[in-house]
Design a protein around this motif. Structure first.
Motif, PDB file in Angstrom:
ATOM      1  N   LYS A  41       0.814  -1.217   0.000  1.00  0.00           N
ATOM      2  CA  LYS A  41       0.000   0.000   0.000  1.00  0.00           C
ATOM      3  C   LYS A  41       0.847   1.266   0.000  1.00  0.00           C
ATOM      4  CE  LYS A  41      -3.779  -2.244   2.536  1.00  0.00           C
ATOM      5  NZ  LYS A  41      -4.575  -2.227   3.782  1.00  0.00           N
ATOM      6  N   ASP A  42       2.033   1.191   0.544  1.00  0.00           N
ATOM      7  CA  ASP A  42       2.856   2.388   0.701  1.00  0.00           C
ATOM      8  C   ASP A  42       4.293   2.098   0.284  1.00  0.00           C
ATOM      9  OD1 ASP A  42       0.923   4.201   2.033  1.00  0.00           O
ATOM     10  OD2 ASP A  42       0.989   2.665   3.595  1.00  0.00           O
ATOM     11  N   GLY A  43       4.979   3.157  -0.155  1.00  0.00           N
ATOM     12  CA  GLY A  43       6.413   3.063  -0.401  1.00  0.00           C
ATOM     13  C   GLY A  43       6.786   2.155  -1.555  1.00  0.00           C
ATOM     14  N   TYR A  44       7.924   1.510  -1.432  1.00  0.00           N
ATOM     15  CA  TYR A  44       8.507   0.685  -2.485  1.00  0.00           C
ATOM     16  C   TYR A  44       8.554  -0.770  -2.028  1.00  0.00           C
ATOM     17  CZ  TYR A  44      10.096   5.436  -3.459  1.00  0.00           C
ATOM     18  OH  TYR A  44      10.148   6.787  -3.674  1.00  0.00           O
ATOM     19  N   VAL A  45       8.721  -1.673  -2.975  1.00  0.00           N
ATOM     20  CA  VAL A  45       8.641  -3.102  -2.646  1.00  0.00           C
ATOM     21  C   VAL A  45       9.919  -3.819  -3.082  1.00  0.00           C
ATOM     22  CG1 VAL A  45       6.138  -3.284  -2.540  1.00  0.00           C
ATOM     23  CG2 VAL A  45       7.260  -3.453  -4.750  1.00  0.00           C
ATOM     24  N   GLY A  46      11.021  -3.465  -2.477  1.00  0.00           N
ATOM     25  CA  GLY A  46      12.297  -4.109  -2.789  1.00  0.00           C
ATOM     26  C   GLY A  46      12.469  -5.440  -2.079  1.00  0.00           C
ATOM     27  N   ARG A  47      13.510  -6.169  -2.445  1.00  0.00           N
ATOM     28  CA  ARG A  47      13.835  -7.436  -1.810  1.00  0.00           C
ATOM     29  C   ARG A  47      14.066  -7.241  -0.315  1.00  0.00           C
ATOM     30  NH1 ARG A  47      16.308  -6.344  -6.457  1.00  0.00           N
ATOM     31  NH2 ARG A  47      16.478  -7.860  -8.141  1.00  0.00           N
ATOM     32  N   GLY A  48      13.839  -8.315   0.441  1.00  0.00           N
ATOM     33  CA  GLY A  48      14.086  -8.233   1.873  1.00  0.00           C
ATOM     34  C   GLY A  48      15.574  -8.188   2.169  1.00  0.00           C
ATOM     35  N   ILE A  49      16.253  -9.326   1.995  1.00  0.00           N
ATOM     36  CA  ILE A  49      17.700  -9.416   2.156  1.00  0.00           C
ATOM     37  C   ILE A  49      18.277  -9.966   0.864  1.00  0.00           C
ATOM     38  CG2 ILE A  49      19.588 -10.546   3.393  1.00  0.00           C
ATOM     39  CD1 ILE A  49      17.800 -10.526   5.879  1.00  0.00           C
ATOM     40  N   TRP A  50      19.282  -9.286   0.335  1.00  0.00           N
ATOM     41  CA  TRP A  50      19.909  -9.697  -0.930  1.00  0.00           C
ATOM     42  C   TRP A  50      21.376  -9.977  -0.681  1.00  0.00           C
ATOM     43  CZ3 TRP A  50      19.810  -6.411  -6.095  1.00  0.00           C
ATOM     44  CH2 TRP A  50      20.082  -7.263  -7.179  1.00  0.00           C
ATOM     45  N   ALA A  51      21.783 -11.225  -0.882  1.00  0.00           N
ATOM     46  CA  ALA A  51      23.170 -11.639  -0.682  1.00  0.00           C
ATOM     47  C   ALA A  51      23.859 -11.794  -2.029  1.00  0.00           C
ATOM     48  CB  ALA A  51      23.223 -12.967   0.076  1.00  0.00           C
ATOM     49  N   TRP A  52      24.984 -11.120  -2.182  1.00  0.00           N
ATOM     50  CA  TRP A  52      25.792 -11.202  -3.394  1.00  0.00           C
ATOM     51  C   TRP A  52      27.035 -12.055  -3.131  1.00  0.00           C
ATOM     52  CZ3 TRP A  52      25.887  -7.409  -7.838  1.00  0.00           C
ATOM     53  CH2 TRP A  52      24.630  -6.832  -8.038  1.00  0.00           C
TER      54      TRP A  52
END
Length: 316
Positions: A221-232
């Motif tokens: 509903k609000d803001g942005y929807v990026g990944r939770g934790i991203w491991a490279w």
């Protein structure tokens, strides 16, 4: 040097995008320019005194923290509509008790903090409020949205992040994967909260780096929807006692990028299985027996919930 094109939303080559050289807005306006563009510690444009903190009006200035220095008890007024950049690229520095009041609407697409410990020491970021977020605007059509924390590729020491609150940023909350391509320094994110940011919330790459006792929350509903934790790569990355509540948006944990695998070990805590786990390029996410799928993102104890609380170093 021209702004690099966006690479962070896809599994692109970290050595050709923002992870190469200084990048990330030329490492937040380049340390080469800091000597002439920096406002010195203790004098940062419009400053007014409070009982227990200073108020600094954002005026497009850059503030630099040097080796062994502590920068603390500041309230940054973002309602001016201008940007401010804080850089720390030496060793054994501390940034604490900093609150940002108002959304960053400058459209500059830089990183608010550009940090690294380049001499193998230990530096600290604690008690920070960046909960008012940033706008989607960016004056450079090939640029990026605002990042909260950018850790430079030449980071070779260790940085402790504790009691940090980052919400509604148009790019990564803590973008800490770049040292995986160069310096190899470690990052520990502890007792922190990130919500509704784009691309990813906690992004790490080096062996010994970890996220503990923290929460990620994403709400469609609000803001942005990026990944939770991203491991490279190269990893491995540790995740322990975290609540990753995604409400089915994006992915809770993503491992691997740029065709290179990594490993993530998850112990305790919960993740959103509707958002799920993604393993790129042969990556492996190892889930412990005490990892559940009913996350309830909470604000960890000690995380500031207002700019004033952060700047004063405690609850008001």
């Amino acid at each position: 040097m021209a702004q690099n094109p966006r690479t962070s939303e896809t599994d692109s080559d970290p050595t050709t995008g923002r992870n190469s050289g200084f990048t990330r807005r030329n490492y937040v306006r380049s340390f080469a320019a800091v000597a002439t563009a920096t406002t010195a510690l203790g004098g940062a444009g419009a400053v007014s005194a409070q009982d227990d903190y200073e108020v600094i009006e954002a005026q497009g200035q850059t503030i630099t923290i040097g080796a062994g220095e502590t920068w603390e008890n500041k309230l940054i007024d973002m309602t001016s509509g201008q940007d401010i950049v804080i850089t720390a690229r030496d060793t054994d520095w501390t940034i604490r008790n900093i609150g940002f009041k108002g959304k960053n609407t400058s459209g500059t697409g830089t990183a608010t903090f550009g940090v690294a410990d380049v001499s193998g020491g230990t530096s600290t970021v604690e008690n920070i409020y960046l909960g008012d977020g940033s706008s989607t605007g960016n004056t450079n059509p090939n640029g990026h949205g605002q990042t909260a924390f950018w850790v430079a590729p030449d980071h070779s020491g260790h940085i402790d992040f504790k009691n940090v609150n980052i919400q509604n940023f148009a790019d990564n909350a803590i973008y800490g994967s770049a040292p995986g391509t160069n310096g190899g320094g470690t990052i520990h994110i502890d007792s922190s909260f990130a919500a509704n940011c784009y691309v990813s919330h906690f992004r790490l790459a080096t062996e010994g780096s970890k996220v503990t006792n923290s929460s990620v929350y994403v709400d469609s509903k609000d803001g942005y929807v990026g990944r939770g934790i991203w491991a490279w790569a190269p990893g491995p990355i540790e995740v322990s006692n975290c609540q990753i509540e995604m409400n089915g948006n994006n992915n809770a944990i993503v491992a691997g990028a740029n065709g290179k695998p990594t490993e993530v070990t998850v112990t305790k805590g919960d993740y959103d299985d509707k958002a799920g786990i993604v393993e790129h390029a042969g990556s492996n996410v190892k889930l412990g027996d005490n990892v559940g799928t009913n996350p309830k993102a909470v604000m960890p104890d000690g995380v500031p919930t207002s700019p004033e609380e952060a700047a004063s170093g405690g609850s008001k």
